[in-house]
Design a protein around this motif. Structure first.
Motif, PDB file in Angstrom:
ATOM      1  N   VAL A 171       0.883  -1.167   0.000  1.00  0.00           N
ATOM      2  CA  VAL A 171       0.000   0.000   0.000  1.00  0.00           C
ATOM      3  C   VAL A 171       0.919   1.214   0.000  1.00  0.00           C
ATOM      4  CG1 VAL A 171      -1.680   1.340   1.322  1.00  0.00           C
ATOM      5  CG2 VAL A 171      -1.915  -1.139   1.165  1.00  0.00           C
ATOM      6  N   THR A 172       0.861   2.006  -1.039  1.00  0.00           N
ATOM      7  CA  THR A 172       1.792   3.129  -1.175  1.00  0.00           C
ATOM      8  C   THR A 172       1.215   4.456  -0.690  1.00  0.00           C
ATOM      9  OG1 THR A 172       1.096   3.458  -3.479  1.00  0.00           O
ATOM     10  CG2 THR A 172       3.005   2.033  -3.087  1.00  0.00           C
ATOM     11  N   GLN A 173      -0.105   4.585  -0.686  1.00  0.00           N
ATOM     12  CA  GLN A 173      -0.737   5.815  -0.201  1.00  0.00           C
ATOM     13  C   GLN A 173      -2.123   5.516   0.340  1.00  0.00           C
ATOM     14  OE1 GLN A 173       0.355   7.925  -4.133  1.00  0.00           O
ATOM     15  NE2 GLN A 173      -0.354   9.589  -2.815  1.00  0.00           N
ATOM     16  N   ILE A 174      -2.497   6.206   1.382  1.00  0.00           N
ATOM     17  CA  ILE A 174      -3.900   6.312   1.793  1.00  0.00           C
ATOM     18  C   ILE A 174      -4.231   7.789   1.738  1.00  0.00           C
ATOM     19  CG2 ILE A 174      -5.598   5.947   3.610  1.00  0.00           C
ATOM     20  CD1 ILE A 174      -3.934   3.639   4.626  1.00  0.00           C
ATOM     21  N   THR A 175      -5.197   8.124   0.906  1.00  0.00           N
ATOM     22  CA  THR A 175      -5.472   9.516   0.573  1.00  0.00           C
ATOM     23  C   THR A 175      -6.923   9.862   0.856  1.00  0.00           C
ATOM     24  OG1 THR A 175      -3.781   9.449  -1.166  1.00  0.00           O
ATOM     25  CG2 THR A 175      -5.415  11.210  -1.291  1.00  0.00           C
ATOM     26  N   GLU A 176      -7.134  10.981   1.515  1.00  0.00           N
ATOM     27  CA  GLU A 176      -8.485  11.461   1.821  1.00  0.00           C
ATOM     28  C   GLU A 176      -8.927  12.449   0.746  1.00  0.00           C
ATOM     29  OE1 GLU A 176     -10.487  12.620   5.978  1.00  0.00           O
ATOM     30  OE2 GLU A 176      -8.960  14.043   5.314  1.00  0.00           O
ATOM     31  N   VAL A 177     -10.170  12.309   0.318  1.00  0.00           N
ATOM     32  CA  VAL A 177     -10.736  13.199  -0.702  1.00  0.00           C
ATOM     33  C   VAL A 177     -11.521  14.309  -0.018  1.00  0.00           C
ATOM     34  CG1 VAL A 177     -12.237  13.353  -2.727  1.00  0.00           C
ATOM     35  CG2 VAL A 177     -10.894  11.272  -2.320  1.00  0.00           C
ATOM     36  N   VAL A 205       8.781   1.335   5.452  1.00  0.00           N
ATOM     37  CA  VAL A 205       8.516   2.538   6.247  1.00  0.00           C
ATOM     38  C   VAL A 205       7.410   3.349   5.588  1.00  0.00           C
ATOM     39  CG1 VAL A 205       9.466   4.715   7.123  1.00  0.00           C
ATOM     40  CG2 VAL A 205      10.901   2.648   7.085  1.00  0.00           C
ATOM     41  N   TRP A 206       6.400   3.688   6.387  1.00  0.00           N
ATOM     42  CA  TRP A 206       5.354   4.601   5.943  1.00  0.00           C
ATOM     43  C   TRP A 206       5.380   5.848   6.825  1.00  0.00           C
ATOM     44  CZ3 TRP A 206       4.757  -0.643   5.880  1.00  0.00           C
ATOM     45  CH2 TRP A 206       4.320  -1.219   4.693  1.00  0.00           C
ATOM     46  N   VAL A 207       5.074   6.964   6.241  1.00  0.00           N
ATOM     47  CA  VAL A 207       5.051   8.231   6.968  1.00  0.00           C
ATOM     48  C   VAL A 207       3.602   8.664   7.152  1.00  0.00           C
ATOM     49  CG1 VAL A 207       5.756  10.653   6.959  1.00  0.00           C
ATOM     50  CG2 VAL A 207       7.278   8.904   5.996  1.00  0.00           C
ATOM     51  N   LYS A 208       3.218   8.947   8.384  1.00  0.00           N
ATOM     52  CA  LYS A 208       1.889   9.483   8.646  1.00  0.00           C
ATOM     53  C   LYS A 208       1.927  10.992   8.478  1.00  0.00           C
ATOM     54  CE  LYS A 208      -1.872   9.711  12.003  1.00  0.00           C
ATOM     55  NZ  LYS A 208      -2.371   9.315  13.340  1.00  0.00           N
ATOM     56  N   LEU A 209       1.029  11.507   7.644  1.00  0.00           N
ATOM     57  CA  LEU A 209       1.033  12.924   7.322  1.00  0.00           C
ATOM     58  C   LEU A 209      -0.130  13.685   7.965  1.00  0.00           C
ATOM     59  CD1 LEU A 209       1.847  12.498   3.522  1.00  0.00           C
ATOM     60  CD2 LEU A 209       3.437  13.156   5.347  1.00  0.00           C
ATOM     61  N   ARG A 210      -1.281  13.040   8.073  1.00  0.00           N
ATOM     62  CA  ARG A 210      -2.472  13.698   8.629  1.00  0.00           C
ATOM     63  C   ARG A 210      -3.374  12.667   9.291  1.00  0.00           C
ATOM     64  NH1 ARG A 210      -1.543  16.133   3.737  1.00  0.00           N
ATOM     65  NH2 ARG A 210      -1.463  18.422   3.696  1.00  0.00           N
ATOM     66  N   ASP A 211      -4.309  13.174  10.092  1.00  0.00           N
ATOM     67  CA  ASP A 211      -5.350  12.323  10.647  1.00  0.00           C
ATOM     68  C   ASP A 211      -6.563  12.331   9.725  1.00  0.00           C
ATOM     69  OD1 ASP A 211      -4.033  11.547  13.048  1.00  0.00           O
ATOM     70  OD2 ASP A 211      -4.499  13.517  13.922  1.00  0.00           O
ATOM     71  N   LEU A 212      -7.346  11.281   9.797  1.00  0.00           N
ATOM     72  CA  LEU A 212      -8.586  11.184   9.041  1.00  0.00           C
ATOM     73  C   LEU A 212      -9.590  12.210   9.558  1.00  0.00           C
ATOM     74  CD1 LEU A 212     -10.354   9.542   6.996  1.00  0.00           C
ATOM     75  CD2 LEU A 212     -11.006   8.107   8.931  1.00  0.00           C
ATOM     76  N   THR A 213     -10.230  12.937   8.654  1.00  0.00           N
ATOM     77  CA  THR A 213     -11.205  13.953   9.059  1.00  0.00           C
ATOM     78  C   THR A 213     -12.613  13.673   8.521  1.00  0.00           C
ATOM     79  OG1 THR A 213     -10.715  15.377   7.138  1.00  0.00           O
ATOM     80  CG2 THR A 213      -9.423  15.746   9.168  1.00  0.00           C
TER      81      THR A 213
END
Length: 217
Positions: A171-177, A205-213
């Motif tokens: 899984v390379t990205q989890i992206t919120e729309v 290694v994955w980097v967390k960038l934001r929380d789910l909103t």
């Protein structure tokens, strides 16, 4: 942590689309995530061909089929998505979205009261959005700009899956729309991103960038 986020999103009835290339594991990931759907919620599963496996007590499965040699009796994926909406689904799961009709009906369902899990062929989250808009334009004469608004209203998360340099599926990205169009474009925010430079075969290694909103009722 990423799995916890996706499981929480499913329990919160968010609309999730998995994008990736051929053989990247979209269907396998979809099957795995589908098993986090609460056991008391009815699932309508639409595929072409049937590949998804769910260990869930309330699943109705439908499979598209090509027309006969005489050109009769074919049932398209879009037709099945339309039919699924008449069967009181709580969840709508759609195997790879390949037609504009399937894309439009899926997004219309997800924009209303039906959470969904689906897959699409694309190399990035933005590529998935672009492909949805193109499918709508080519197969249904839907305006590109109108489909962008539909995407923003109907899809909450895009999960990108692909191969790292060692040809391991990740899984390379989890992206919120973002639910609102800005400057005529769909806005996305990465929540997690795979760090190729810091990763090794045994220690990704994955980097967390934001929380789910995004939230749904």
């Amino acid at each position: 942590e990423m799995l916890d986020l996706l499981a929480t999103a499913i329990r919160g009835h968010l609309r999730i689309m998995i994008s990736g290339g051929t053989g990247s594991g979209k269907t396998t990931l979809l099957s795995a995530l589908g098993n986090y759907i609460p056991q008391n919620e009815r699932v309508i599963l639409v595929e072409d061909p049937a590949e998804i496996f769910l260990t869930h007590p309330h699943v109705v499965s439908m499979e598209a089929r090509p027309p006969s040699i005489e050109g009769k009796y074919g049932v398209g994926l879009g037709d099945l998505v339309t039919t699924a909406m008449r069967q009181t689904p709580r969840w709508l799961m759609v195997g790879e979205v390949r037609s504009g009709q399937a894309a439009m009906w899926l997004m219309r369902a997800q924009m209303s009261d039906h959470p969904g899990l689906s897959t699409i062929h694309a190399d990035s989250p933005l590529g998935a959005i672009d492909n949805l808009c193109l499918l709508g334009q080519l197969d249904g004469n839907h305006k590109y700009e109108t489909t962008k608004k539909l995407v923003a209203k109907s899809i909450d998360l895009l999960v990108q899956i692909g191969f790292d340099h060692g040809e391991t599926r990740r899984v390379t990205q989890i992206t919120e729309v973002d639910p609102t169009i800005h400057g005529g474009d769909v806005q996305v925010n990465d929540l997690f991103k795979y760090d190729e430079d810091k990763s090794t075969k045994d220690h990704p290694v994955w980097v967390k960038l934001r929380d789910l909103t995004r939230k749904r009722r």
